[in-house]
Design a protein around this motif. Structure first.
Motif, PDB file in Angstrom:
ATOM      1  N   LEU A   1       8.147   5.088 -15.630  1.00  0.00           N
ATOM      2  CA  LEU A   1       7.426   4.594 -14.386  1.00  0.00           C
ATOM      3  C   LEU A   1       8.101   3.621 -13.782  1.00  0.00           C
ATOM      4  O   LEU A   1       8.340   3.338 -12.792  1.00  0.00           O
ATOM      5  N   ILE A   2       8.591   2.564 -14.942  1.00  0.00           N
ATOM      6  CA  ILE A   2       9.065   1.267 -14.253  1.00  0.00           C
ATOM      7  C   ILE A   2      10.363   1.535 -13.571  1.00  0.00           C
ATOM      8  O   ILE A   2      10.485   0.955 -12.621  1.00  0.00           O
ATOM      9  N   GLU A   3      10.878   2.457 -14.315  1.00  0.00           N
ATOM     10  CA  GLU A   3      12.454   2.745 -13.756  1.00  0.00           C
ATOM     11  C   GLU A   3      12.033   3.231 -12.113  1.00  0.00           C
ATOM     12  O   GLU A   3      12.901   3.067 -11.334  1.00  0.00           O
ATOM     13  N   LYS A   4      11.089   4.093 -12.241  1.00  0.00           N
ATOM     14  CA  LYS A   4      10.796   4.919 -10.789  1.00  0.00           C
ATOM     15  C   LYS A   4      10.324   3.917  -9.696  1.00  0.00           C
ATOM     16  O   LYS A   4      10.764   3.823  -8.805  1.00  0.00           O
ATOM     17  N   ILE A   5       9.436   2.830 -10.331  1.00  0.00           N
ATOM     18  CA  ILE A   5       9.062   1.985  -9.400  1.00  0.00           C
ATOM     19  C   ILE A   5      10.352   0.940  -8.947  1.00  0.00           C
ATOM     20  O   ILE A   5      10.546   0.521  -7.637  1.00  0.00           O
ATOM     21  N   ARG A   6      11.203   0.743  -9.765  1.00  0.00           N
ATOM     22  CA  ARG A   6      12.321   0.100  -9.315  1.00  0.00           C
ATOM     23  C   ARG A   6      13.287   0.590  -8.249  1.00  0.00           C
ATOM     24  O   ARG A   6      13.618   0.098  -7.343  1.00  0.00           O
ATOM     25  N   GLN A   7      13.319   1.981  -8.338  1.00  0.00           N
ATOM     26  CA  GLN A   7      14.003   2.627  -7.630  1.00  0.00           C
ATOM     27  C   GLN A   7      13.361   2.743  -6.069  1.00  0.00           C
ATOM     28  O   GLN A   7      13.992   2.548  -5.030  1.00  0.00           O
ATOM     29  N   LEU A   8      11.970   3.116  -6.209  1.00  0.00           N
ATOM     30  CA  LEU A   8      11.082   3.086  -4.994  1.00  0.00           C
ATOM     31  C   LEU A   8      11.009   1.669  -4.254  1.00  0.00           C
ATOM     32  O   LEU A   8      10.931   1.532  -2.967  1.00  0.00           O
ATOM     33  N   ALA A   9      11.187   0.765  -5.030  1.00  0.00           N
ATOM     34  CA  ALA A   9      11.239  -0.677  -4.450  1.00  0.00           C
ATOM     35  C   ALA A   9      12.762  -1.350  -3.986  1.00  0.00           C
ATOM     36  O   ALA A   9      12.820  -2.627  -3.782  1.00  0.00           O
TER      37      ALA A   9
ATOM     38  N   ALA B   1       0.778  -1.209   0.039  1.00  0.00           N
ATOM     39  CA  ALA B   1      -0.072   0.134   0.043  1.00  0.00           C
ATOM     40  C   ALA B   1       0.935   1.117  -0.023  1.00  0.00           C
ATOM     41  O   ALA B   1       0.415   2.285  -0.724  1.00  0.00           O
ATOM     42  N   ASP B   2       1.939   1.282   0.792  1.00  0.00           N
ATOM     43  CA  ASP B   2       2.830   2.419   0.855  1.00  0.00           C
ATOM     44  C   ASP B   2       3.348   2.810  -0.426  1.00  0.00           C
ATOM     45  O   ASP B   2       3.447   3.745  -1.005  1.00  0.00           O
ATOM     46  N   LEU B   3       4.008   1.608  -1.180  1.00  0.00           N
ATOM     47  CA  LEU B   3       4.526   1.644  -2.402  1.00  0.00           C
ATOM     48  C   LEU B   3       3.751   2.297  -3.459  1.00  0.00           C
ATOM     49  O   LEU B   3       4.083   3.088  -4.062  1.00  0.00           O
ATOM     50  N   LYS B   4       2.432   1.793  -3.436  1.00  0.00           N
ATOM     51  CA  LYS B   4       1.364   2.329  -4.190  1.00  0.00           C
ATOM     52  C   LYS B   4       1.212   3.914  -4.310  1.00  0.00           C
ATOM     53  O   LYS B   4       1.208   4.493  -5.400  1.00  0.00           O
ATOM     54  N   GLN B   5       0.957   4.259  -2.925  1.00  0.00           N
ATOM     55  CA  GLN B   5       1.158   5.786  -2.854  1.00  0.00           C
ATOM     56  C   GLN B   5       2.396   6.486  -3.481  1.00  0.00           C
ATOM     57  O   GLN B   5       2.094   7.652  -3.957  1.00  0.00           O
ATOM     58  N   GLN B   6       3.470   5.955  -3.050  1.00  0.00           N
ATOM     59  CA  GLN B   6       4.455   6.700  -3.697  1.00  0.00           C
ATOM     60  C   GLN B   6       4.626   6.705  -5.216  1.00  0.00           C
ATOM     61  O   GLN B   6       5.146   7.282  -5.948  1.00  0.00           O
ATOM     62  N   ILE B   7       4.139   5.455  -5.834  1.00  0.00           N
ATOM     63  CA  ILE B   7       4.044   5.275  -7.183  1.00  0.00           C
ATOM     64  C   ILE B   7       3.028   6.483  -7.637  1.00  0.00           C
ATOM     65  O   ILE B   7       3.319   7.065  -8.925  1.00  0.00           O
ATOM     66  N   ILE B   8       1.867   6.661  -7.232  1.00  0.00           N
ATOM     67  CA  ILE B   8       1.004   7.564  -7.536  1.00  0.00           C
ATOM     68  C   ILE B   8       1.621   8.900  -7.691  1.00  0.00           C
ATOM     69  O   ILE B   8       1.447   9.700  -8.449  1.00  0.00           O
ATOM     70  N   ALA B   9       2.452   9.191  -6.718  1.00  0.00           N
ATOM     71  CA  ALA B   9       2.940  10.648  -6.439  1.00  0.00           C
ATOM     72  C   ALA B   9       4.175  10.612  -7.474  1.00  0.00           C
ATOM     73  O   ALA B   9       4.370  11.796  -8.271  1.00  0.00           O
ATOM     74  N   ALA B  10       4.902   9.733  -7.742  1.00  0.00           N
ATOM     75  CA  ALA B  10       6.036   9.871  -8.795  1.00  0.00           C
ATOM     76  C   ALA B  10       5.108   9.873 -10.183  1.00  0.00           C
ATOM     77  O   ALA B  10       5.973  10.436 -10.950  1.00  0.00           O
TER      78      ALA B  10
ATOM     79  N   ILE C   1       1.707  -5.005 -16.641  1.00  0.00           N
ATOM     80  CA  ILE C   1       1.456  -6.087 -15.411  1.00  0.00           C
ATOM     81  C   ILE C   1       2.647  -6.258 -14.730  1.00  0.00           C
ATOM     82  O   ILE C   1       3.891  -6.166 -15.276  1.00  0.00           O
ATOM     83  N   THR C   2       2.421  -6.626 -13.510  1.00  0.00           N
ATOM     84  CA  THR C   2       3.720  -6.549 -12.558  1.00  0.00           C
ATOM     85  C   THR C   2       3.281  -7.866 -11.585  1.00  0.00           C
ATOM     86  O   THR C   2       2.257  -8.397 -11.388  1.00  0.00           O
ATOM     87  N   ASN C   3       4.476  -8.234 -10.961  1.00  0.00           N
ATOM     88  CA  ASN C   3       4.351  -9.293 -10.010  1.00  0.00           C
ATOM     89  C   ASN C   3       4.309  -8.795  -8.526  1.00  0.00           C
ATOM     90  O   ASN C   3       4.513  -9.500  -7.418  1.00  0.00           O
ATOM     91  N   ILE C   4       4.248  -7.329  -8.576  1.00  0.00           N
ATOM     92  CA  ILE C   4       3.954  -6.696  -7.229  1.00  0.00           C
ATOM     93  C   ILE C   4       2.464  -6.740  -6.768  1.00  0.00           C
ATOM     94  O   ILE C   4       1.796  -6.415  -7.711  1.00  0.00           O
ATOM     95  N   ASP C   5       2.301  -7.043  -5.561  1.00  0.00           N
ATOM     96  CA  ASP C   5       0.719  -7.172  -4.966  1.00  0.00           C
ATOM     97  C   ASP C   5       0.479  -5.806  -4.685  1.00  0.00           C
ATOM     98  O   ASP C   5       0.848  -5.447  -3.555  1.00  0.00           O
ATOM     99  N   PHE C   6      -0.469  -4.953  -5.223  1.00  0.00           N
ATOM    100  CA  PHE C   6      -0.903  -3.998  -4.799  1.00  0.00           C
ATOM    101  C   PHE C   6      -2.497  -3.872  -4.632  1.00  0.00           C
ATOM    102  O   PHE C   6      -2.907  -4.552  -5.144  1.00  0.00           O
ATOM    103  N   PRO C   7      -2.882  -2.942  -3.688  1.00  0.00           N
ATOM    104  CA  PRO C   7      -4.357  -2.873  -3.345  1.00  0.00           C
ATOM    105  C   PRO C   7      -4.865  -2.568  -4.426  1.00  0.00           C
ATOM    106  O   PRO C   7      -4.764  -1.099  -5.109  1.00  0.00           O
ATOM    107  N   PRO C   8      -6.174  -3.104  -5.059  1.00  0.00           N
ATOM    108  CA  PRO C   8      -6.794  -2.429  -6.098  1.00  0.00           C
ATOM    109  C   PRO C   8      -7.713  -1.436  -5.765  1.00  0.00           C
ATOM    110  O   PRO C   8      -8.122  -1.191  -4.706  1.00  0.00           O
TER     111      PRO C   8
END
Length: 384
Positions: free
Chosen positions: A114-122, A3-12, A174-181
């Motif tokens: 976005l994928i590059e940013k998600i990798r950094q955030l993760a 959930a926290d990563l999801k919010q970071q991704i939205i902001a990014a 599509i990703t193998n990360i589990d996000f709240p829908p």
């Protein structure tokens, strides 16, 4: 769930320039399968879709252990701030989804960022994986976007967002990360049927699906002879169709200019029609190569330009059309030009009839021959 990563991704995503983002599970789109099968059985598909229906329905058939799908939307302009200058020639028109740089290029770049940013955030976790796609991918963009809460699917089959109407490009990852829908949005069209009522070829079926074979956008992208039924309907649009979007109440007043690479070049998206008929491959690539509407090459656009000249009653184009009939090596272009000449003349013309008769005698393509014959009958029926 992250959930926290999801919010970071939205902001990014906002810093990247993504206008809307949503998340959904990677569960199968089982509700889609019956309609996809029915579309194919009825012959309603365009042929441009991904052909494996199971891969369109089950994300796990195209990705190893998918857990979530990230959907994005980019809003595009609906009005030109500048118009092409006046010209001695009539102009055609590209539909709005083909303005600016090809949206496939734009979306892929945004998703890569976005994928590059998600990798950094993760934390650069080597185990995470992604599969981005635009409308050339396996999944059904509007279905993913609707389930991810970006908007609802209208009766015209397009995704309609609250902020931007249907004037959006869609992509998904599509990703193998589990996000709240996020929460899907049901159709909000109510009793409105404007898109259905105003569709000239009655391509819309009323339930969010369409007979793509009758869609004017599809007809402008085919490479063969355009069926005579559809020719007057395209008016002077040489690529795509905006009618069902222009009449939609949810699109009223929507016009965004967030992305400079989406801004239209007036000379490219409203080109002079007669000069388009003998443009070289190099000139075509230089002028139109960056547009999504150039993906099928120049022949469909030149054919559509000839149809547009006939629809606009541009009799000054007849000499150029006769030249095309005489010199163009492509039967589709010759035949369409013959049809246009027959459509444009106001009175019988013995010289032109003789020219077409001679051209018909040399024509070897049966479809082109039929167009020549129709043109000669049309001219013979005119006043003397």
């Amino acid at each position: 769930m992250h959930a926290d990563l999801k919010q970071q991704i939205i902001a990014a995503s906002q810093t990247i320039g993504i206008d809307k983002i949503g998340f959904t599970t990677a569960a199968p789109f089982t509700d889609l399968k019956p309609s996809l099968v029915a579309q194919r059985e009825k012959g309603y598909n365009s042929g441009f879709e991904h052909q494996n229906i199971d891969e369109r329905v089950y994300p796990d058939k195209i990705f190893n252990q998918p857990r979530s799908i990230i959907a994005i939307a980019l809003a595009y302009p609906t009005r030109m701030h500048q118009r092409a200058p006046r010209s001695e020639y009539k102009r055609g028109y590209f539909a709005r989804a083909s303005w600016g740089t090809d949206y496939h290029t734009i979306l892929r770049a945004k998703m890569t960022q976005l994928i590059e940013k998600i990798r950094q955030l993760a934390g650069d976790d080597a185990s995470i994986a992604f599969k981005p796609m635009v409308d050339t991918g396996e999944l059904v963009d509007v279905a993913v976007a609707q389930r991810a809460g970006l908007g609802f699917i209208g009766k015209n089959g397009l995704l309609i967002t609250k902020e931007f109407g249907s004037w959006v490009y869609l992509g998904e990852i599509i990703t193998n990360i589990d996000f709240p829908p996020d929460t899907p949005i049901p159709c909000q069209c109510g009793e409105c049927t404007r898109c259905i009522d105003f569709c000239p070829p009655s391509a819309l079926l009323g339930d969010g699906h369409l007979n793509a074979q009758r869609c004017l956008s599809f007809q402008t992208q085919t490479k063969g002879m355009m069926p005579a039924e559809f020719r007057p309907m395209i008016r002077n649009v040489i690529y795509g169709c905006d009618i069902c979007q222009l009449v939609c109440p949810f699109n009223k007043g929507k016009d965004t200019h967030f992305h400079p690479d989406m801004e239209p070049d007036p000379e490219a998206v409203s080109p002079e029609l007669v000069p388009l008929l003998d443009i070289s491959n190099k000139q075509f690539k230089e002028k139109f190569g960056a547009l999504a509407g150039a993906w099928r090459g120049k022949k469909p656009l030149q054919r559509n330009a000839i149809v547009a000249l006939a629809n606009m009653r541009d009799r000054s184009a007849v000499p150029k059309l006769l030249e095309v009939i005489d010199k163009d090596p492509r039967p589709v272009i010759r035949g369409t030009a013959a049809w246009a000449v027959g459509h444009l003349l106001k009175n019988q013309n013995a010289e032109i009839s003789a020219f077409l008769t001679t051209a018909l005698a040399k024509e070897t393509d049966t479809d082109a021959q039929a167009e020549f014959q129709q043109a000669l009958r049309a001219i013979a029926a005119l006043p003397a």
